[in-house]
Design an enzyme around this catalytic site. Structure first.
Site, short mmCIF file in Angstrom:
data_model
loop_
_atom_site.label_atom_id
_atom_site.label_comp_id
_atom_site.label_asym_id
_atom_site.label_seq_id
_atom_site.Cartn_x
_atom_site.Cartn_y
_atom_site.Cartn_z
N ASN A 8 0.87 -1.17 0.00
CA ASN A 8 0.00 0.00 0.00
C ASN A 8 0.91 1.23 0.00
O ASN A 8 1.53 1.54 1.01
CB ASN A 8 -0.89 -0.03 1.26
CG ASN A 8 -1.76 1.20 1.37
OD1 ASN A 8 -1.78 2.05 0.47
ND2 ASN A 8 -2.48 1.32 2.48
N TRP A 9 0.96 1.88 -1.15
CA TRP A 9 1.86 3.03 -1.27
C TRP A 9 1.25 4.32 -0.71
O TRP A 9 1.89 5.37 -0.75
CB TRP A 9 2.28 3.22 -2.75
CG TRP A 9 3.29 2.21 -3.22
CD1 TRP A 9 3.94 1.30 -2.44
CD2 TRP A 9 3.77 2.02 -4.56
NE1 TRP A 9 4.79 0.55 -3.22
CE2 TRP A 9 4.72 0.97 -4.52
CE3 TRP A 9 3.50 2.64 -5.79
CZ2 TRP A 9 5.38 0.53 -5.66
CZ3 TRP A 9 4.16 2.20 -6.92
CH2 TRP A 9 5.10 1.15 -6.86
N LYS A 10 0.01 4.24 -0.24
CA LYS A 10 -0.65 5.41 0.38
C LYS A 10 -0.45 6.65 -0.50
O LYS A 10 -0.48 6.53 -1.72
CB LYS A 10 -0.13 5.59 1.82
CG LYS A 10 -0.25 4.29 2.63
CD LYS A 10 -0.05 4.44 4.09
CE LYS A 10 -0.24 3.08 4.77
NZ LYS A 10 -0.15 3.13 6.22
N HIS A 99 -9.65 0.85 4.78
CA HIS A 99 -8.33 1.03 5.40
C HIS A 99 -8.46 1.92 6.63
O HIS A 99 -9.27 2.85 6.64
CB HIS A 99 -7.33 1.63 4.40
CG HIS A 99 -5.94 1.60 4.94
ND1 HIS A 99 -5.47 2.58 5.79
CD2 HIS A 99 -4.94 0.69 4.83
CE1 HIS A 99 -4.23 2.26 6.16
NE2 HIS A 99 -3.88 1.12 5.58
N GLU A 101 -6.83 4.32 7.72
CA GLU A 101 -6.71 5.77 7.51
C GLU A 101 -7.99 6.35 6.90
O GLU A 101 -8.34 7.50 7.15
CB GLU A 101 -5.47 6.06 6.65
CG GLU A 101 -4.20 5.88 7.48
CD GLU A 101 -3.03 5.21 6.77
OE1 GLU A 101 -2.99 5.23 5.52
OE2 GLU A 101 -2.15 4.66 7.46
N GLU A 172 -5.34 -5.15 10.28
CA GLU A 172 -4.31 -4.15 10.56
C GLU A 172 -4.65 -3.44 11.87
O GLU A 172 -5.47 -2.52 11.88
CB GLU A 172 -4.25 -3.11 9.43
CG GLU A 172 -3.93 -3.70 8.07
CD GLU A 172 -3.37 -2.64 7.12
OE1 GLU A 172 -2.21 -2.78 6.74
OE2 GLU A 172 -4.08 -1.68 6.80
N GLY A 178 2.41 2.18 10.95
CA GLY A 178 3.34 3.31 10.86
C GLY A 178 4.00 3.66 12.18
O GLY A 178 4.62 4.71 12.30
N SER A 217 3.42 -2.18 10.36
CA SER A 217 4.86 -2.22 10.63
C SER A 217 5.53 -3.52 10.20
O SER A 217 6.45 -4.01 10.86
CB SER A 217 5.15 -1.92 12.12
OG SER A 217 4.76 -0.59 12.42
N GLY A 238 3.01 -1.15 4.29
CA GLY A 238 3.01 0.27 3.99
C GLY A 238 4.42 0.76 3.72
O GLY A 238 5.01 0.52 2.68
N GLY A 239 5.00 1.43 4.72
CA GLY A 239 6.31 2.09 4.57
C GLY A 239 7.38 1.24 3.91
O GLY A 239 8.10 1.71 3.02
P1 13P Z 1 3.01 0.41 7.74
O1 13P Z 1 3.57 -0.88 7.14
O2 13P Z 1 3.74 1.62 7.27
O3 13P Z 1 2.86 0.29 9.22
O4 13P Z 1 1.52 0.56 7.13
C1 13P Z 1 0.64 -0.51 7.22
C2 13P Z 1 -0.56 -0.21 6.40
O5 13P Z 1 -1.37 0.63 6.75
C3 13P Z 1 -0.74 -0.95 5.15
O6 13P Z 1 -2.02 -0.76 4.63
#
Ligand code: 13P
Length: 253
Positions: A8-10, A99, A101, A172, A178, A217, A238-239
């Site tokens: 997920n590149w957000k 998600h 967020e 999640e 994050g 994470s 994510g990151g």
């Molecule tokens: P991180 O891997 O940056 O914690 O993000 C997880 C996420 O929200 C994937 O959708």
């Protein structure tokens, strides 16, 4: 079950940056085809870069492109929103719904997440429904109640025959996204077993074939341990997915 490793590149990457990362990923996958065979790699770029990533992934077996969100209508006066048909036209075959967020920063309700999930499936996209509790909910002993509420609402309007092969759930925990705090094996194992059990009560036996992904994470160093847990059929990253080398280490963990 084939493991799904999803990125997920957000809200990161321009079109050129997305193309470059996707191309680097394809080279890394091509170099290790045998190891990649047991994996489905899905990348969720921002909307503007979906067509770029889909173009780079075209013809690369075991890869797919997705969108991070969708609106539950064919078209209409919904400023700023995007329809399943537009996403498919850009090359997306998967979409994330719910998600954390979207739920916690943008204020999406369980009911809206359910409408998005049902409509995207109806329109032919595959859906990865995200669920997970906040730290306050976990500390208040509400893990099961939150998962029940989010899963029941998420699949409320979906006919279970639409789910086979086209539906996944990502657990999640909000406190792990994050933050560098990954759920430990016991926490992740317990939550995934709960998700499987609740999903079974909502949709029946297709729950046993539904891939359950862990997110929050995930890093190259903890990926193998998470993938080894019961009921963990993949990872949503994510990151650590923004860099092709780091994401490839997770794919091959
Ligand atoms: P991180 O891997 O940056 O914690 O993000 C997880 C996420 O929200 C994937 O959708």
């Amino acid at each position: 079950m084939q493991k799904i490793i999803a990125a997920n590149w957000k809200m990161f990457k321009t079109r050129a940056e997305a193309r470059e990362t996707a191309a680097a990923l394809v080279s890394l996958l091509a170099a290790r085809q045998e190891d990649a065979a047991g994996r489905l790699v899905i990348v969720y770029p921002p909307f503007t870069a979906i067509a770029e990533v889909a173009d780079v992934f075209a013809g690369m077996a075991g890869t797919a492109t997705g969108a991070q969100d969708v609106y539950p209508a064919e078209e209409g006066a919904f400023t700023g929103e995007i329809s399943p048909r537009m996403l498919a036209d850009a090359g997306a075959t998967w979409v994330l719904t719910g998600h954390s967020e979207r739920r916690h920063v943008l204020g999406e309700s369980d009911e809206l997440v359910g409408r998005k999930t049902a409509f995207a499936l109806e329109q032919g996209l595959s859906v990865m429904l995200c669920v997970g509790e906040t730290l306050a909910e976990r500390e208040a002993g509400q893990l099961a109640a939150v998962l029940e509420r989010q899963l029941a609402a998420g699949v409320a309007n979906v006919a279970s025959e639409r789910l086979a092969g086209r539906f996944a759930v990502a657990y999640e925990p909000v406190w792990a996204i994050g933050t560098g705090k990954v759920a430990g094996p016991e926490e992740a194992g317990e939550a995934h077993a709960l998700v499987r059990q609740i999903l079974r009560s909502c949709v029946g036996p297709v729950a046993d074939e539904t891939p359950l992904l862990y997110g929050g994470s995930v890093k190259p160093a903890n990926a193998a341990g998470l993938l080894a847990l019961d009921n963990v059929d993949g990872l949503l990253v994510g990151g650590a997915s923004l860099d092709a080398n780091s994401f490839a280490q997770i794919i091959f963990a």
